[in-house]
Design an enzyme around this catalytic site. Structure first.
Site, PDB file in Angstrom:
ATOM      1  N   GLU A  51      20.043 -12.122  -8.427  1.00 49.34           N
ATOM      2  CA  GLU A  51      18.839 -11.665  -7.287  1.00 49.34           C
ATOM      3  C   GLU A  51      18.633 -13.347  -6.828  1.00 49.34           C
ATOM      4  O   GLU A  51      17.934 -13.981  -7.241  1.00 49.34           O
ATOM      5  CB  GLU A  51      17.736 -11.155  -7.727  1.00 49.34           C
ATOM      6  CG  GLU A  51      16.874 -10.379  -6.878  1.00 49.34           C
ATOM      7  CD  GLU A  51      15.715  -9.621  -7.213  1.00 49.34           C
ATOM      8  OE1 GLU A  51      15.577  -9.197  -8.711  1.00 49.34           O
ATOM      9  OE2 GLU A  51      14.888  -9.241  -6.383  1.00 49.34           O
ATOM     10  N   ARG A 286      19.103 -12.422 -24.693  1.00 50.09           N
ATOM     11  CA  ARG A 286      19.096 -13.417 -23.724  1.00 50.09           C
ATOM     12  C   ARG A 286      18.937 -14.840 -24.493  1.00 50.09           C
ATOM     13  O   ARG A 286      18.488 -14.891 -25.669  1.00 50.09           O
ATOM     14  CB  ARG A 286      18.110 -13.351 -22.824  1.00 50.09           C
ATOM     15  CG  ARG A 286      16.638 -13.357 -23.259  1.00 50.09           C
ATOM     16  CD  ARG A 286      15.798 -12.566 -22.189  1.00 50.09           C
ATOM     17  NE  ARG A 286      15.261 -13.269 -21.054  1.00 50.09           N
ATOM     18  CZ  ARG A 286      15.491 -12.777 -19.800  1.00 50.09           C
ATOM     19  NH1 ARG A 286      16.138 -11.547 -19.735  1.00 50.09           N
ATOM     20  NH2 ARG A 286      15.481 -13.662 -18.793  1.00 50.09           N
ATOM     21  N   LYS A 296      11.620 -17.038 -13.435  1.00 44.68           N
ATOM     22  CA  LYS A 296      11.636 -17.550 -12.254  1.00 44.68           C
ATOM     23  C   LYS A 296      10.368 -17.705 -11.428  1.00 44.68           C
ATOM     24  O   LYS A 296      10.000 -18.624 -10.782  1.00 44.68           O
ATOM     25  CB  LYS A 296      12.578 -16.601 -11.404  1.00 44.68           C
ATOM     26  CG  LYS A 296      13.970 -16.909 -11.387  1.00 44.68           C
ATOM     27  CD  LYS A 296      14.768 -16.199 -10.310  1.00 44.68           C
ATOM     28  CE  LYS A 296      15.608 -14.987 -11.110  1.00 44.68           C
ATOM     29  NZ  LYS A 296      16.587 -14.412 -10.207  1.00 44.68           N
TER      30      LYS A 296
END
Ligand code: ATP
Ligand code: MG
Length: 590
Positions: A51, A286, A296
């Site tokens: 994104e 992850r 982020k």
């Protein structure tokens, strides 16, 4: 390369010919579009779908190496797709930096004459058409409950949900209302389109998930064309299918979404809208790396609050930051491969990145000398030995011990040299083999100036406060490295140095970990409480003349000190700025 469960899945699919019948029209599209295309030359298709709402970080590097890596290993293609379905928070600056980071890591999206660079927002029209098809089929409805009512009816892990009063609307009513949503007749939050699945499902994700919401907002790509936007969980499976993705790899938090992913794609395939065989989703744990944060939002806070000097601050775990710090693409890829790919989460030690960097640069980086914390060494008998203080003794050293093809480094010795302050001790601790002055207990120490002469410490100069201002020594004649006399005098210590007349002044930025805690934000901890106050130290030192031509991004090993890089933004030949990447050995973990 070791196997992992994803490689096994791909190998199984290739052996079974799961995707052998797939057609690909060269561009993304619906079932009819791909049916008119040729058999797909790519044996598998994967994608990396960021994104564009921030800079990529070390966790994304794992996903990039995994997706591009699998495609590369198995004769496939990996798409780079901007998942830009959310009109807010997305910016061109982020798009540019993501393209740059993926390329720099060593990957491309050009294959078979096609650029596989895609924007999910280009699929809005199809997504809308698919939504109308679901409504037509009686599988979606417009819900106009308030957010609170919806929440209350959703139930929870122990309580099944209950049906919305709007759930029994006819397809015709739903279609009309959905078109009003699209036309802009309803304000934000007034209605959502939901799939009609099962409000009593034990999987909460299947309790009539939302497909569309109203958001009167301008989108960076589609402008004001839309005032309804698809939800991520609706958009993502469709994006995969339109692009002919075979293996859609995501992180574990999407595991509970997989039944929805399957339902949606199976349904749209059955309705004839999407091509078969369709993509499948696989989840892996992850990458978590100690001493860094990878959210982020939190990284943005570090930038916005000026705790660091921007997204590419060399202490940031962003790809841009790691690059500026001097980590190489090879070292990042090696670290990601070694971290492994599994379903079991865990933490990867930051030290493994430094280890990978040392492995990569040990073989490549030219050597040089630098003095980071300089103090002057005066060779008091220089004129006696060499005839004049103006005399310079040329010295040379290999650029790399295993790369004889590189030109040798040339520098010279004179009556004054810079040495490291801690290579001298007024009162030597036990086992100290570097410079110390003569005392009643012992004569002054003898050390070799690397690639130069043996010198014997004869005294020290101090200022009124007692601080050392210069170290004094005598050159031992006929002991130059590489000459027959070099072995005549045995010494226990060798030190690095730079001629005062010869050294280039440089700004040295000594970076260290940004946090003192291995898991700075684990369990909701405030990561700002464990900031390392010594994560950046800027000193004025000296570097070897051989680095005069160094270009931004050039990397070298300073003998005894570690790996360094010329700063990609601030370094110039006139004013060198050098970043420390990593020391020669791991000094944490102890
Ligand atoms: P954040 O939560 O920080 O915003 P994100 O996961 O939402 O990160 P995306 O831009 O959606 O960021 O991520 C793009 C891809 O990178 C996704 O497929 C995501 O699963 C993957 N990814 C993100 N972080 C990691 C990580 N730590 N390890 C492995 N893959 C990751
Ligand atoms: Mg995300």
């Amino acid at each position: 390369m070791s196997s992992n469960f994803l490689r096994q899945i791909v190998e199984r699919d290739l052996a079974d010919g799961t995707y052998a019948s797939r057609r690909f029209a060269g561009t993304p599209g619906d079932a009819a579009h791909h049916a008119a295309g040729a058999p797909d030359p790519a044996r598998i298709r994967t994608r990396f779908p960021p994104e564009p709402n921030g800079y990529l970080h070390i966790g994304h590097a794992k996903s990039i190496t995994l997706n591009f890596g699998l495609a590369g290993e198995y004769g496939g293609v990996c798409h780079l797709r901007f998942d830009d379905t959310n009109p807010e928070k997305e910016e061109q600056e982020y798009v540019d930096s993501i393209l740059d980071s993926v390329r720099w890591l060593g990957y491309g999206w050009h294959a078979n004459g096609v650029d596989h660079l895609y924007y999910a927002s280009n699929y809005f029209e199809f997504m809308y058409r698919a939504a109308e098809a679901l409504i037509d089929a009686g599988l979606a409805y417009v819900d106009e409950q308030s957010a609170e009512e919806m929440r209350a009816r959703r139930g929870d892990f122990v309580t099944p949900g209950t049906n919305s009063p709007y759930r029994t609307r006819t397809p015709a009513e739903n279609l009309a209302r959905f078109r009003e949503m699209r036309a802009g007749g309803l304000p934000d939050g007034a209605a959502v389109l939901r799939a009609k699945l099962d409000m009593a499902s034990p999987n909460i994700n299947l309790r009539d998930p939302a497909l569309y919401r109203i958001k009167h907002a301008e989108h960076h790509n589609t402008g004001n064309t839309w005032c309804i936007y698809p939800m991520y969980t609706y958009a993502h499976p469709i994006e995969d299918a339109l692009e002919g993705i075979t293996h859609s790899i995501c992180t574990l938090e999407f595991e509970d979404q997989r039944p929805w992913y399957d339902w949606l794609l199976d349904t749209l395939c059955t309705l004839g809208l999407l091509a078969q065989p369709r993509p499948h989703q696989y989840e892996f744990a992850r990458l978590n790396v100690t001493y860094v944060i990878t959210s982020k939002r939190k990284l943005k806070a570090l930038v916005d609050e000026k705790i660091v000097d921007g997204w590419d601050d060399p202490r940031m775990p962003t790809i841009a930051g790691l690059r500026r710090r001097g980590y190489t693409p090879e070292s990042i890829r090696l670290m990601c491969e070694r971290a492994g790919t599994s379903k079991a989460g865990g933490w990867t030690d930051y030290a493994s990145l430094d280890a990978a960097l040392r492995e990569d640069l040990e073989a490549k980086a030219p050597r040089a000398m630098a003095v980071i914390d300089p103090v002057k060494l005066k060779l008091v008998n220089w004129a006696d030995v060499f005839g004049s203080d103006a005399h310079r003794e040329p010295c040379h050293a290999p650029a790399h011990p295993h790369r004889p093809e590189l030109a040798a480094r040339e520098f010279s010795l004179g009556p004054e040299v810079w040495i490291e302050r801690d290579d001298f001790a007024d009162v030597p601790p036990k086992g100290f083999f570097r410079l110390f002055p003569p005392s009643e207990a012992s004569p002054g120490s003898k050390v070799r100036l690397k690639y130069g002469y043996v010198v014997e410490c004869s005294g020290v100069e101090k200022d009124p406060s007692g601080a050392v201002t210069a170290v004094l020594a005598r050159v031992v004649p006929d002991t130059k490295s590489g000459t027959p006399g070099a072995d005549a005098v045995k010494v226990k210590g060798t030190i690095t140095w730079l001629g005062v007349h010869d050294a280039l002044p440089a700004e040295l930025r000594l970076y260290d970990r940004l946090f003192t805690e291995p898991q700075p934000d684990a369990g909701g901890k405030d990561f700002k409480l464990s900031l390392n106050p010594n994560s950046k130290r800027v000193v004025r030192g000296y570097i070897e003349r051989s680095l005069q031509e160094a270009q931004p991004d050039d990397k070298f090993q300073f003998e005894r000190h570690g790996y360094f890089v010329a700063d990609r933004h601030d370094h110039t030949a006139a004013q060198p700025v050098i970043n420390r990447i990593a020391s020669l050995k791991d000094s944490w973990g102890k």
